[in-house]
Design an enzyme around this catalytic site. Structure first.
Site, PDB file in Angstrom:
ATOM      1  N   SER A 129       0.845  -1.192   0.000  1.00 50.29           N
ATOM      2  CA  SER A 129       0.000   0.000   0.000  1.00 50.29           C
ATOM      3  C   SER A 129       0.881   1.244   0.000  1.00 50.29           C
ATOM      4  CB  SER A 129      -0.899   0.022   1.240  1.00 50.29           C
ATOM      5  OG  SER A 129      -1.555   1.270   1.371  1.00 50.29           O
TER       6      SER A 129
ATOM      7  N   TYR B 175      -3.655   0.026   9.739  1.00 50.70           N
ATOM      8  CA  TYR B 175      -3.417  -0.377   8.355  1.00 50.70           C
ATOM      9  C   TYR B 175      -2.001   0.002   7.922  1.00 50.70           C
ATOM     10  CZ  TYR B 175      -4.400  -0.952   3.351  1.00 50.70           C
ATOM     11  OH  TYR B 175      -4.390  -1.358   2.037  1.00 50.70           O
TER      12      TYR B 175
END
Length: 297
Positions: free
Chosen positions: A177, A190
């Protein structure tokens, strides 16, 4: 002087061996060259492929000739993806598995290998995101994030690498990510989980390179998936379905380059490129495919 000559002889010998290997590979005339499909004769595994990037990746790899084994927790969606691939002339097997459970994950990997006779590419894609401030997040949410996004990647590498080595080498892809590099509020767990992916990819690349295994993270920016829909309660809690769809499709001020979200298919296309022989010297890195999002930070 003699040491220098010795080194040159050693290098020349290595080059000669490489040349012989190259001729042998050329004489093998792989099926991919005959069909024009990059993954003909290859076995590809994808986790978290019942929706989003994983779904598109499974379809794309199958479209390029791969035999695809994929997992996910939602059976109805899994069977739909399998049917879609087979109706298009591809080969795929859906296996229900939860990557948070080590036994299920290992069983999934082993079943794919038994079904198709080997493993050449493994894409560890399954992921979750709980959009909360760190101080508001529960322990269960934190542990769920790390178990899915980080621990399952480690376990995936652990279970997949021996099979890939036995099949003659290949590629382990991990969906990272842009949050590996920069992040925003509500994404603390996250970001932490994806930061761990960076370390895993680098370490695995160093440890597995001699076995002919490349390890690469495909790191998307904002992509129009179900994960983005999880932001709705924060970004537009009062929006209708039509308004939310228009908001997602419209200009995105946080993506300074292309000003729009990625489409899952675009990330699947990137996955095919990164796992292909065209990228045979790429390993141990996270490749940003973020539409210029980080360029503006």
């Amino acid at each position: 002087m003699s040491s220098y000559v010795g080194r040159r002889s050693l290098l020349a010998g290595a080059a000669g061996m490489a040349g012989v290997a190259g001729m042998a590979m050329a004489q093998a005339a792989p099926a991919a060259a005959a069909t024009g499909r990059r993954y003909e004769g290859k076995v590809v595994l994808v986790t978290g492929a019942t929706s989003g990037i994983g779904r598109e990746a499974a379809i794309a790899f199958a479209g390029e000739g791969a035999k695809v084994g994929f997992c996910g927790r939602r059976e109805n969606l899994g069977w739909q993806v399998e049917r879609e691939i087979k109706q298009s002339g591809g080969e795929a097997t859906y296996i229900k598995a939860d990557v948070r459970d080590p036994r299920q994950l290992q069983t999934f990997v082993d079943r794919v290998v038994r079904t198709y006779g080997g493993l050449h590419v493994a894409m560890n894609n399954a992921g979750v995101q709980h959009r909360k401030y760190l101080t508001d997040m529960t322990l269960a949410e934190w542990e769920d994030t790390l178990a899915t996004n980080s621990r399952a990647v480690w376990l995936g590498i652990k279970y997949q690498a021996p099979h890939i080595k036995e099949s003659g080498g290949g590629v382990i892809l991990v969906t990272g990510s842009a949050n590996e590099f920069a992040t925003r509020p509500y994404a603390g767990a996250y970001a932490a989980s994806k930061g761990a992916v960076t370390g895993l990819v680098r370490s695995a690349a160093v440890e597995l390179g001699a076995s002919g295994i490349r390890v690469v993270a495909l790191s998307p920016g904002t992509t129009d998936t179900a994960m983005v829909d999880g932001w709705r309660s924060i970004m537009a809690p009062d929006a209708s379905d039509e308004e939310w769809a228009a908001l997602k499709a419209g200009p995105q001020p946080g993506i300074d380059g292309l000003k729009r979200m990625a489409r899952p298919k675009e990330l699947a296309t990137a996955a095919l490129a990164l796992a292909s022989e065209d990228m045979s010297f790429l390993t141990g890195v996270s490749v940003l495919v973020d539409g210029g999002m980080l360029a503006g930070i």
